[in-house]
Design a protein around this motif. Sequence first.
Motif, PDB file in Angstrom:
ATOM      1  N   ALA A 268       2.480  10.790   0.768  1.00  5.50           N
ATOM      2  CA  ALA A 268       3.589  10.205   1.507  1.00  5.50           C
ATOM      3  C   ALA A 268       3.124   9.392   2.712  1.00  5.50           C
ATOM      4  O   ALA A 268       3.729   8.400   3.075  1.00  5.50           O
ATOM      5  CB  ALA A 268       4.538  11.304   1.943  1.00  5.50           C
ATOM      6  N   HIS A 269       2.043   9.826   3.366  1.00  6.55           N
ATOM      7  CA  HIS A 269       1.616   9.120   4.587  1.00  6.55           C
ATOM      8  C   HIS A 269       0.240   8.510   4.418  1.00  6.55           C
ATOM      9  O   HIS A 269      -0.530   8.430   5.364  1.00  6.55           O
ATOM     10  CB  HIS A 269       1.596  10.101   5.766  1.00  6.55           C
ATOM     11  N   ALA A 270      -0.026   8.057   3.192  1.00  3.31           N
ATOM     12  CA  ALA A 270      -1.377   7.564   2.898  1.00  3.31           C
ATOM     13  C   ALA A 270      -1.772   6.444   3.861  1.00  3.31           C
ATOM     14  O   ALA A 270      -1.070   5.440   3.968  1.00  3.31           O
ATOM     15  CB  ALA A 270      -1.432   7.057   1.459  1.00  3.31           C
ATOM     16  N   PRO A 271      -2.913   6.608   4.539  1.00  9.83           N
ATOM     17  CA  PRO A 271      -3.335   5.544   5.445  1.00  9.83           C
ATOM     18  C   PRO A 271      -3.939   4.339   4.724  1.00  9.83           C
ATOM     19  O   PRO A 271      -4.009   3.261   5.292  1.00  9.83           O
ATOM     20  CB  PRO A 271      -4.400   6.214   6.324  1.00  9.83           C
ATOM     21  N   ASN A 272      -4.371   4.536   3.482  1.00  8.03           N
ATOM     22  CA  ASN A 272      -4.989   3.419   2.752  1.00  8.03           C
ATOM     23  C   ASN A 272      -4.239   3.186   1.456  1.00  8.03           C
ATOM     24  O   ASN A 272      -4.797   3.249   0.366  1.00  8.03           O
ATOM     25  CB  ASN A 272      -6.456   3.752   2.444  1.00  8.03           C
TER      26      ASN A 272
END
Lengths: 344, 349, 534
Positions: A268-272
């Motif tokens: 849900a909060h993937a930085p990449n």
Amino acid sequence: MKYFSVLVAVTAVFLFPLVGAGQRGEKEEIVNIYTHRHYEVDEQIFSRFEKETGIQVNVVNAGADELIQRLRMEGPLSPADILVSADAGRLVRARREGLLQPVPSPVLADRIPAHLKDPDNYWFGLTKRARVIVYHKNRVQPEELSSIEALADPGWKGRILLRSSSNIYNQSLLASLIAHHGEEAARQWAEGIVANMARPPQGNDRDQMKAIAAGIADVAVVNTYYVGHMLNSGDPVEAEVGRQIGILFPNQENRGSHINISGAGVTAHAPNRENAVRLLEYLVSDSVQEIFARANYEYPVADGVPHSDLVNSWGDFREDTLALSTLGELNSAAVRIFDEAGWK
Amino acid sequence: MKNSLLQVSGVEKRFSGNPSPAVKDFSLSLRRGEIYALVGESGSGKTTVLRLIAGLANPDKGRIRLNGREVFGPGVNLPCEKRRIGMVFQEAALFPNLRLIRNVAFGLRGKGAEKRSRAADYLDLVGLGKLAGRYPHELSGGQRQRAALARALAMEPDLILMDEPFSSLDIRIKKSVVEQVGEILANTEATALLVTHSIDEAFSLAKHIGVMRDGALEQEGRADELYRSPVSGYVADFLGAANILTISEFQSLIHRGLTCPDIGAEGTEDGILLRPEDILLTTREIPGTLAGRIERSNFIGDRREYIISAPPVHLRVRTPSDKIFPEGAKVRFSIKKESLSRLSTANLH
Amino acid sequence: MGFTHRRGWLILIGGPALLSLLPMAVLLPGILESSSTWLHLRRTVLADYILGSLILLAGAGGGAFLLGTTLAWVMSRYSIPFRSFFEIALLLPHAMPVYISAFGYRGLVSYGGLLHPLFREFSGPGAAIFVMTFGFYTYVYLACRAMLGTFGGQFIDSARAVGIGEWQLFARVALPLMRPAAFAGTVIVGIEVLNEFGALTYLGVESLTTGIFRAWFAFGDLTAAVKLSLIMLAAVALLITAERLLRGRASFAASGSGPAPVSRRKPSRSVTLILMIFLSIPILLGFILPGLQLLLWAGTGNSAAHADRLVEITVNTLLLSGFAGLAGVGAALLIGFLPLLFRRGIGRVLAEAPGLGYVVPGAIIAIGIMRITVPLDSWLNDLHFHFFNSTLGLILTGNLAILTAAYCIRYFAVAYRPIDSAYTSLGSLHIDTAAGLGRSPLYVFLRVYLPQLRQAAFFGGILFLLDVIKELPLTMILRPFNFSTLATATYALAADERLNEAAPYGLVLVAIGGGITVLFMMISSLQNYRRRKQ
């Protein structure tokens, strides 16, 4: 005083581990994966990806449940981009707990059949396998076997082995039975199986097969790729076990064999996020799907990809096209029923 | 007082769980260069007083002044490390992992070479110069006490506190160690407060003695004053063997013919102190002597001790050992002229 | 200086000592909550969990008690050839984690294994009790040997004067003498049994701890996990109380002749043989057999490919445990000083507090820590964003230093015990003496206490290190990216049915543990030898 320099040194040593932290802020291209699978084949595939795209792949291996808990605890700051699981049920759970995000990728939508992915594109199957009946070739004729449900018949008393109810593969199997027959029938089946078990559940799929070879029971239920691994094991004992065992795809006359996937979703909060999507798309490419098939005796999800020779030798089979997302939704019911039926 | 190094006023200390205070309303004053012995039974509070002065424990009430500074009082509580006192404990308490020279140098500040040379000087002072490289376990009890003293002296403190420093020494060497320590203290003109239960040690080292009882100072003063004129039977007994007679007993002896100074008949609570060495024995019928019978005779080295019965009392008598009276013999006794004193017999025991 | 120095210790050292309880405290509010999972578990399997734990406790506890006491007696009393070999070898099972033993035995009895078809199954409570007895007896054994070594002589010799036989000597004199030590050791065995997770999961045995893992990982329900841990902690508290009660009456009036070990007896040839066989059994069952299986697995093929990964993980493990060992011993040394500084009681309370971590399951400590680090990270990120307009990511969560702290909380008691007895024998007088010489507690700590604590610190550190190397659940949960230890790698591969691949990791783990144990034994016997020569 010299004590001061000692203090500085000690502080420095303690700060050192922090150097590796804060992986979100890095400048290089990376993608971080939380995966349950750690086959050598996966590592090869990741290296190829790294070479071809220049994106570095960082991997955390742990049990799937652990990973989900960790994702929950880490929350929005989690550095994970992709969650990989060897079972659809957990991916469903991950979605339900808000840990995944939808990926509207035409490549993924195109190459993966609908029942093998989340209807809203939250997760995608990457490889497929069936949970099949294995039997000792000398003691059982394939004609005696037909369906998973039939194993609960009293005729099999003391002759079957299944592993623990805590194993997710069994939970998904029971979930599929609940989906097809309802809770009551599923519970009766579970109770019937428990009554027929040659011994209380212990060990993993390979242990069940070894037990069959040892004569403790005649029939077990395992995943197809384990059979492959046994037959091709470097350990001569395991290979011998593999040879003594025959495999039958259950429920071919009705709904088809229960299947499951190894799959992945973007967190849900993937930085990449973009790198993550790229990797997923890479994993369903023909070349990679073929590697999965050959090296791991799994079935590719994409059409038209050749299977390994061994898998080919098992022949085609009808698969249960129940949407795998259902498995996840029924997982807690399955666990509850296992407990009620006394399936340890 | 300008010359007073230590002034303790009105100090009180209670320990939880004990209904009566360990130290009550205690006051003491010590002049520079003076050596003071605080004596008493175990539990009398003397060690507690020492720890309060040292700063190892805090009084509940009272003040303590050391070398012109208030170290304890309302709003002031200087920690032990800052009070410039030196301490010697019963077990010497040398640091077992350090050589003597490092032990003595432990509290010193400055460069290594300076510290070591000063430590060596003090070790020489106590006669242990040659043993500077030894570890404590390689020394005898007496040597360890002297090393502890050197360590305390090396700090050049305002005040030295000693808590039963000789109690754990072998009796044979105790006397010589006590003498040596006395000499060292005198040479360094140290001001010291010695706590001990042994009156002999106190006599040996100190001119001023304070007798403690149940947390309070019963009497203090010069050693000879306390010996001659104790205020109570307790003090009398503590300072040496004593015969304590009630007034009426004494009157009856006088009635029977014993010659002695007139003490006066007031105060029924008082008693009369008669030291054993002040009673003279003779076989001759001299006027002013009284008849008695030898109940028991003991040889105690340089003297003989007799218990004689002379109704209504029993008296303990000490004479030079060449005079022998057999047990059971009849004897006559008299009292040396200026040797009586009155004291309060309240709470004798 | 002076009292502010003491206050400094109280805050700087006593503070963290209390903080060690924070991860557990954070979870306490869970007692009051309830959840559907908890109710489900309570209705269906809770009784099984409790019964399971009880059976294991009775079986393994009893087994370890019997084995440990008899071994200690035999080793103390009888003169046996190859004594030094046995001295060391009897401790090797301590280096073999119980979960690895379980894998090994399963392999030995399954099709194609060495013990097949003599034994065909290895699972269930019986198997669990078996591996745990032979894995944990060392705790009882060591405690009893120490007791016999110190007090044995007087009592045994006076009993011999009465002229009783060897069996009576053992049953009527030695056993009662060893009882307090044996009970103390058995309590530790009990704690280990209750905490064991890997072996029980693999062998299909249910207990409170497997239930805790299931509640947390499978159900994702923290409340249920916390409630189960509280039940487990209650069981531990009962164990400890029982031991204290039983021990309370026993006291020792050592006679003036001082400590003396039991005098040795040289038995006849046949008895010697029997005894040697007896001594070999735990070594065989607790170490050699499982180790053999590991070797066999490692020999089959695929291990060569994993050589660099193996090296990397081994290095990781050594660095992490070394680092943790230093931290643990450092903490024990600093915190252990508190009871000497604060004699009234608060010092002892602060020093014993971190020891509570030993009885709490590693998983629970890990969860509690994450409950703290994640919000902290969130706050730190907000702060950073406020000033620098970018995110920092997770700093504390998944951090090796935090993992180290977790090890310190979990195993503090292990390092603390030898250090605490050393401190007690040194006494607090030196602090007063130093104060009288104008020196702060810190100075006397560094110059007088630490130099004399070297041996205790070494012992404590080795024991701590061994436990950290073997540790599984805590490490699994708290480790950072791309970081595995030998323990986690072995377990993960084995649980994933890849025992051949797991074996090399397991072997290295056991080899390191065994090597450290042997080294430790040799050094301590060397010191004993030197001391006796003085």
